[in-house]
Scaffold this motif. Structure first.
Motif, PDB file in Angstrom:
ATOM      1  N   ILE A 126     -13.449   8.817  -2.951  1.00 35.89           N
ATOM      2  CA  ILE A 126     -12.381   8.248  -1.851  1.00 35.89           C
ATOM      3  C   ILE A 126     -11.396   9.154  -1.568  1.00 35.89           C
ATOM      4  CG2 ILE A 126     -10.662   6.322  -1.580  1.00 35.89           C
ATOM      5  CD1 ILE A 126     -11.706   4.833  -4.148  1.00 35.89           C
ATOM      6  N   CYS A 133      -6.719   2.034   3.344  1.00 34.48           N
ATOM      7  CA  CYS A 133      -6.356   1.445   1.835  1.00 34.48           C
ATOM      8  C   CYS A 133      -5.035   0.893   1.944  1.00 34.48           C
ATOM      9  CB  CYS A 133      -6.241   2.791   1.020  1.00 34.48           C
ATOM     10  SG  CYS A 133      -7.933   3.783   0.948  1.00 34.48           S
ATOM     11  N   CYS A 136      -5.278  -2.818   1.928  1.00 35.75           N
ATOM     12  CA  CYS A 136      -6.427  -3.299   1.451  1.00 35.75           C
ATOM     13  C   CYS A 136      -6.393  -4.222   0.204  1.00 35.75           C
ATOM     14  CB  CYS A 136      -7.557  -2.181   1.342  1.00 35.75           C
ATOM     15  SG  CYS A 136      -9.050  -2.930   0.657  1.00 35.75           S
ATOM     16  N   PHE A 138      -8.345  -4.631  -2.150  1.00 36.28           N
ATOM     17  CA  PHE A 138      -9.207  -4.019  -3.114  1.00 36.28           C
ATOM     18  C   PHE A 138      -8.085  -2.888  -3.579  1.00 36.28           C
ATOM     19  CE2 PHE A 138     -12.696  -5.896  -1.245  1.00 36.28           C
ATOM     20  CZ  PHE A 138     -13.261  -6.511  -2.384  1.00 36.28           C
ATOM     21  N   CYS A 142      -9.245   0.370  -6.603  1.00 36.17           N
ATOM     22  CA  CYS A 142      -9.515   1.825  -6.320  1.00 36.17           C
ATOM     23  C   CYS A 142      -8.394   2.548  -6.645  1.00 36.17           C
ATOM     24  CB  CYS A 142      -9.599   1.792  -4.560  1.00 36.17           C
ATOM     25  SG  CYS A 142     -11.115   1.010  -4.180  1.00 36.17           S
ATOM     26  N   TRP A 143      -7.247   2.349  -6.794  1.00 38.72           N
ATOM     27  CA  TRP A 143      -6.293   3.286  -7.016  1.00 38.72           C
ATOM     28  C   TRP A 143      -5.508   3.207  -8.415  1.00 38.72           C
ATOM     29  CZ3 TRP A 143      -6.368   7.334  -3.776  1.00 38.72           C
ATOM     30  CH2 TRP A 143      -7.090   7.025  -2.703  1.00 38.72           C
TER      31      TRP A 143
HETATM   32  S1  SF4 Z   1     -12.006  -0.857  -0.933  1.00 33.65           S
HETATM   33 FE1  SF4 Z   1     -10.746   0.951  -1.748  1.00 33.65          FE
HETATM   34  S2  SF4 Z   1     -11.427   2.670  -0.537  1.00 33.65           S
HETATM   35 FE2  SF4 Z   1     -11.895   1.061   0.667  1.00 33.65          FE
HETATM   36  S3  SF4 Z   1     -10.093   0.446   2.000  1.00 33.65           S
HETATM   37 FE3  SF4 Z   1      -9.922  -0.538   0.403  1.00 33.65          FE
HETATM   38  S4  SF4 Z   1      -8.562   0.422  -1.375  1.00 33.65           S
HETATM   39 FE4  SF4 Z   1      -9.513   2.065   0.248  1.00 33.65          FE
END
Ligand code: SF4
Length: 144
Positions: A126, A133, A136, A138, A142-143
């Protein structure tokens, strides 16, 4: 999503989308029709045509929304249901017709194949500069 990882449901944008979904076009066709693993926002019969409506909170990222709707139309076609689509953005009073042409059909089929390859592959790296992000649902996965 392909790995059944559910976005954070208390994300403010998810909540806003849900609210818009629940309070818009309340009297239009059948709502939230579940077919297989698809959930169709609106199914309407109009002028002897089946219309599939997809409600979006803004026209910001309609490209993905259009592909999602084309995918639904393709799946329905493969089930023997000929339908047309319409993207609905109530906040902006937008109604965008979506038609599954042969070219779009081929493009969506290729996209599905590419997604299957992507899902089977390794976890992608990423970029820390991804501005998408920020909002988002998610983000934590992811972070964190
Ligand atoms: S899924 Fe993860 S990498 Fe993709 S936009 Fe969302 S936070 Fe960012």
């Amino acid at each position: 999503m392909a790995h059944r990882i559910i976005p954070e449901q208390d994300n403010v944008f998810i909540e806003l989308g849900r609210l818009i979904h629940e309070t818009s076009y309340e009297n239009k066709g059948e709502r939230d029709v579940q077919i297989d693993n698809m959930r169709l926002d609106i199914v309407q019969n109009k002028d002897r045509k089946t219309i599939i409506g997809e409600i979006k909170k803004s026209s910001h990222s309609l490209k993905g929304a259009k592909d999602q709707l084309l995918y639904y139309l393709l799946r329905l076609k493969n089930m023997g249901v000929k339908a047309e689509g319409i993207l609905l953005v109530p906040k902006e009073k937008e109604r965008i017709p979506v038609i599954l042409t042969l070219d779009e059909e081929k493009r969506i089929e290729k996209m599905c194949k590419d997604i299957k390859i992507l899902v089977k592959g390794p976890i992608p790296s990423i970029s820390r500069k991804q501005s998408s992000c920020k909002n988002c649902a998610f983000y934590t996965y992811c972070w964190a």
